[in-house]
Design a protein around this motif. Structure first.
Motif, PDB file in Angstrom:
ATOM      1  N   ALA A 226       4.461 -23.580  -2.572  1.00  0.00           N
ATOM      2  CA  ALA A 226       3.307 -22.546  -3.553  1.00  0.00           C
ATOM      3  C   ALA A 226       2.267 -22.183  -2.401  1.00  0.00           C
ATOM      4  N   PRO A 227       1.616 -21.155  -2.726  1.00  0.00           N
ATOM      5  CA  PRO A 227       0.777 -20.488  -1.530  1.00  0.00           C
ATOM      6  C   PRO A 227      -0.610 -21.410  -1.900  1.00  0.00           C
ATOM      7  N   GLY A 282       7.877 -10.177  -2.679  1.00  0.00           N
ATOM      8  CA  GLY A 282       7.197  -9.919  -4.134  1.00  0.00           C
ATOM      9  C   GLY A 282       7.781 -10.921  -5.028  1.00  0.00           C
ATOM     10  N   PHE A 283       7.970 -12.087  -4.575  1.00  0.00           N
ATOM     11  CA  PHE A 283       8.183 -13.368  -5.673  1.00  0.00           C
ATOM     12  C   PHE A 283       7.019 -13.691  -6.225  1.00  0.00           C
ATOM     13  N   GLU A 284       7.070 -13.713  -7.585  1.00  0.00           N
ATOM     14  CA  GLU A 284       5.631 -14.063  -8.214  1.00  0.00           C
ATOM     15  C   GLU A 284       5.935 -15.477  -8.613  1.00  0.00           C
ATOM     16  N   PHE A 285       5.019 -16.287  -8.227  1.00  0.00           N
ATOM     17  CA  PHE A 285       4.967 -17.617  -8.652  1.00  0.00           C
ATOM     18  C   PHE A 285       4.267 -18.114 -10.137  1.00  0.00           C
ATOM     19  N   GLU A 286       5.048 -18.723 -10.774  1.00  0.00           N
ATOM     20  CA  GLU A 286       4.628 -18.782 -12.255  1.00  0.00           C
ATOM     21  C   GLU A 286       3.477 -19.928 -12.050  1.00  0.00           C
ATOM     22  N   PHE A 287       3.417 -20.715 -11.066  1.00  0.00           N
ATOM     23  CA  PHE A 287       2.428 -21.744 -11.061  1.00  0.00           C
ATOM     24  C   PHE A 287       1.959 -21.793  -9.265  1.00  0.00           C
ATOM     25  N   PRO A 288       1.094 -20.759  -9.212  1.00  0.00           N
ATOM     26  CA  PRO A 288       0.620 -20.439  -7.832  1.00  0.00           C
ATOM     27  C   PRO A 288      -0.415 -21.404  -7.288  1.00  0.00           C
ATOM     28  N   THR A 289      -1.190 -22.453  -8.283  1.00  0.00           N
ATOM     29  CA  THR A 289      -2.468 -23.123  -7.676  1.00  0.00           C
ATOM     30  C   THR A 289      -1.650 -24.701  -8.182  1.00  0.00           C
ATOM     31  N   LEU A 290      -2.476 -25.727  -7.380  1.00  0.00           N
ATOM     32  CA  LEU A 290      -1.954 -27.098  -7.810  1.00  0.00           C
ATOM     33  C   LEU A 290      -2.576 -27.370  -9.342  1.00  0.00           C
ATOM     34  N   LYS A 291      -3.896 -26.756  -9.644  1.00  0.00           N
ATOM     35  CA  LYS A 291      -4.349 -27.026 -10.884  1.00  0.00           C
ATOM     36  C   LYS A 291      -3.450 -26.812 -12.129  1.00  0.00           C
ATOM     37  N   THR A 292      -2.831 -25.294 -11.884  1.00  0.00           N
ATOM     38  CA  THR A 292      -2.038 -24.674 -12.908  1.00  0.00           C
ATOM     39  C   THR A 292      -0.496 -25.602 -12.930  1.00  0.00           C
ATOM     40  N   ALA A 293      -0.016 -26.319 -12.126  1.00  0.00           N
ATOM     41  CA  ALA A 293       1.051 -26.839 -11.898  1.00  0.00           C
ATOM     42  C   ALA A 293       0.926 -28.322 -12.451  1.00  0.00           C
ATOM     43  N   LEU A 294      -0.366 -28.677 -12.152  1.00  0.00           N
ATOM     44  CA  LEU A 294      -0.427 -30.258 -12.563  1.00  0.00           C
ATOM     45  C   LEU A 294      -0.711 -30.059 -14.117  1.00  0.00           C
ATOM     46  N   ASN A 295      -1.520 -29.058 -14.604  1.00  0.00           N
ATOM     47  CA  ASN A 295      -1.885 -29.003 -16.063  1.00  0.00           C
ATOM     48  C   ASN A 295      -0.497 -28.866 -16.818  1.00  0.00           C
ATOM     49  N   ASP A 296       0.380 -28.081 -16.205  1.00  0.00           N
ATOM     50  CA  ASP A 296       1.504 -28.130 -16.707  1.00  0.00           C
ATOM     51  C   ASP A 296       2.338 -29.372 -17.033  1.00  0.00           C
ATOM     52  N   LEU A 297       2.487 -29.965 -15.934  1.00  0.00           N
ATOM     53  CA  LEU A 297       3.325 -31.260 -15.975  1.00  0.00           C
ATOM     54  C   LEU A 297       2.617 -32.384 -16.392  1.00  0.00           C
ATOM     55  N   LEU A 298       1.218 -32.482 -16.048  1.00  0.00           N
ATOM     56  CA  LEU A 298       0.814 -34.048 -16.326  1.00  0.00           C
ATOM     57  C   LEU A 298      -0.082 -33.857 -17.756  1.00  0.00           C
ATOM     58  N   ALA A 299      -1.055 -32.745 -17.834  1.00  0.00           N
ATOM     59  CA  ALA A 299      -2.003 -32.725 -18.873  1.00  0.00           C
ATOM     60  C   ALA A 299      -0.807 -32.490 -20.306  1.00  0.00           C
ATOM     61  N   ARG A 300       0.293 -31.798 -20.094  1.00  0.00           N
ATOM     62  CA  ARG A 300       1.052 -31.731 -21.334  1.00  0.00           C
ATOM     63  C   ARG A 300       1.614 -32.785 -21.660  1.00  0.00           C
ATOM     64  N   LYS A 301       2.043 -33.459 -20.696  1.00  0.00           N
ATOM     65  CA  LYS A 301       2.799 -34.619 -20.894  1.00  0.00           C
ATOM     66  C   LYS A 301       2.061 -35.847 -21.512  1.00  0.00           C
ATOM     67  N   SER A 302       0.602 -35.829 -20.840  1.00  0.00           N
ATOM     68  CA  SER A 302      -0.240 -36.862 -21.458  1.00  0.00           C
ATOM     69  C   SER A 302      -0.762 -36.716 -22.854  1.00  0.00           C
ATOM     70  N   GLY A 303      -0.670 -35.299 -23.117  1.00  0.00           N
ATOM     71  CA  GLY A 303      -1.359 -34.723 -24.471  1.00  0.00           C
ATOM     72  C   GLY A 303      -2.775 -34.559 -24.315  1.00  0.00           C
ATOM     73  N   SER A 304      -3.066 -34.590 -22.814  1.00  0.00           N
ATOM     74  CA  SER A 304      -4.790 -34.312 -22.680  1.00  0.00           C
ATOM     75  C   SER A 304      -4.777 -32.735 -22.612  1.00  0.00           C
TER      76      SER A 304
END
Length: 304
Positions: A226-227, A282-304
Motif C-alpha cells: 500500500a502507498p 493506475g491501480f486503485e487500492f481499495e485500502f490505501p491507508t493502514l486505518k482503512t485496512a485495519l478497520n476492515d479487518l479488525l474492527a469488523r471482526k471484533s464488532g467494534s
C-alpha cells in the motif's frame, strides 16, 4: 480467461481464486491431493510420482505461481529454511517444465516474490528500480526465485514478480499475531519501533495479481504494498486505536530474538517500499491507508 494456479489453497491463493471465479474466469489449480472439481475450478495433481499435469491442461492464458512453504509457519531452523527455499525452487522448476510442454503458451507468468529482497533500512526508500539485494536468507531466496521464474521469457512469456509486502488478513499472515497482544491488553512497541512495515491488505494483493495479468505493460518486479508504509511504533498504535486497546507494553528486541530466533527479523527489521509501478499504471487500492485496512479487518471482526 483460463488461468493456472500453483498454491491456490494458500493464504493469498484462496482470495485470488475467489476473485477470479467472481470475474467469471476458468481456473485450474495444481494440487498435491486429489480433489473434486467445483464451479469454474478444476484440480490437477502435481509434484507427485507419475504425475503429468501438462497432459491434462488444455490451455492456460496465464500462470500464477504462489507455491511454497509459508515463511510465517514454524521457527526458522536450518531445516525449515531449507524447506522454504527448496519448495519454491522445485515448484517453479516444475511449472517451467509444464509451460515448456504446452503447445500453446500462456501470455503471462505471475510469480510470487517479496520485498524481503531489499535490504533492511530505516532511511532508504525502495521502488522497483532499486537494485540492492539483501545478503540474508530472505534476500537470497527471493533473488534466486525471481531469477528462476524469469526463465519463462525464453518462450516469449511475460514474467511479473509480485513483491508482496506484509500481507494483512484475518485468517493467516502476520496480522493475527500482531493484534493478539492488543486483544489481551499487552500490546506495545516491538523492538525499536523505528523499523518500517510496508503492508498491503490481502484483497488488494489479490486484485494486484489480476491487474498484472490484464495490464500488458507490467513486466518484471512489481511492489505489492500500500502507498502508506508505517514505522512499527505507529503501526502498533493504529492497531490499538482500531481495537480500542492501550499501546503501552514494549517487547524489546532481545525478547523477540529469544522467542522467534532468526524469524525475529520479520518484525525487528523492515523496508520502506513504494508501489511505484502500480501507482504509475493506475491501480486503485481499495485500502490505501493502514486505518482503512485495519478497520476492515479488525474492527469488523471484533464488532467494534
Amino acid at each position: 480467461m483460463k488461468i493456472l494456479i500453483a498454491g491456490g489453497s494458500g493464504f493469498i491463493g484462496r482470495i485470488v481464486t475467489n476473485l477470479l471465479r467472481e470475474e467469471g474466469h476458468d481456473i485450474t489449480i495444481l494440487t498435491r491431493k486429489e480433489k473434486e472439481a467445483e464451479k469454474n475450478i478444476t484440480y490437477i495433481q502435481w509434484l507427485g510420482k507419475d504425475t503429468s499435469p501438462e497432459t491434462e491442461i488444455k490451455k492456460a492464458d496465464a500462470v500464477i505461481n504462489l507455491a511454497g512453504v509459508s515463511i510465517n509457519a514454524g521457527r526458522w531452523t536450518a531445516k525449515h529454511q531449507k524447506q522454504i527455499y527448496e519448495s519454491r525452487m522445485i515448484a517453479t522448476e516444475e511449472l517451467l517444465r509444464i509451460v515448456a510442454a504446452l503447445p500453446e503458451k500462456p501470455a503471462v507468468f505471475i510469480n510470487a516474490s517479496a520485498i524481503g529482497i531489499y535490504p533492511s533500512s530505516q532511511q532508504a526508500v525502495y521502488t522497483e528500480k532499486s537494485v540492492e539485494v539483501s545478503d540474508d536468507f530472505l534476500g537470497r531466496t527471493v533473488n534466486d526465485w525471481e531469477q528462476k521464474a524469469a526463465k519463462v521469457s525464453v518462450h516469449g512469456i511475460r514474467p511479473v514478480f509480485m513483491r508482496f509486502g506484509v500481507v494483512l488478513g484475518n485468517e493467516d499472515g502476520a496480522l493475527p499475531l500482531m493484534a493478539m497482544p492488543y486483544k489481551w491488553f499487552v500490546g506495545g512497541r516491538v523492538g525499536s519501533g523505528k523499523q518500517w512495515v510496508s503492508w498491503v491488505h490481502v484483497k488488494d494483493a489479490a486484485r494486484a495479481i489480476l491487474f498484472a495479468i490484464t495490464n500488458h505493460h507490467l513486466n518484471g518486479p512489481v511492489n505489492v504494498t500500500a502507498p502508506d508504509p508505517k514505522q512499527m511504533e505507529e503501526f502498533g498504535r493504529t492497531i490499538g486505536f482500531v481495537l480500542h486497546r492501550p499501546h503501552w507494553f514494549p517487547a524489546p528486541s532481545m525478547i523477540m530474538k529469544l522467542a522467534l530466533g532468526k524469524k525475529s527479523s520479520l518484525v525487528l527489521e523492515g523496508q520502506q517500499v513504494v508501489p511505484e509501478v502500480l501507482m504509475r499504471e493506475g491501480f486503485e487500492f481499495e485500502f490505501p491507508t493502514l486505518k482503512t485496512a485495519l478497520n476492515d479487518l479488525l474492527a469488523r471482526k471484533s464488532g467494534s
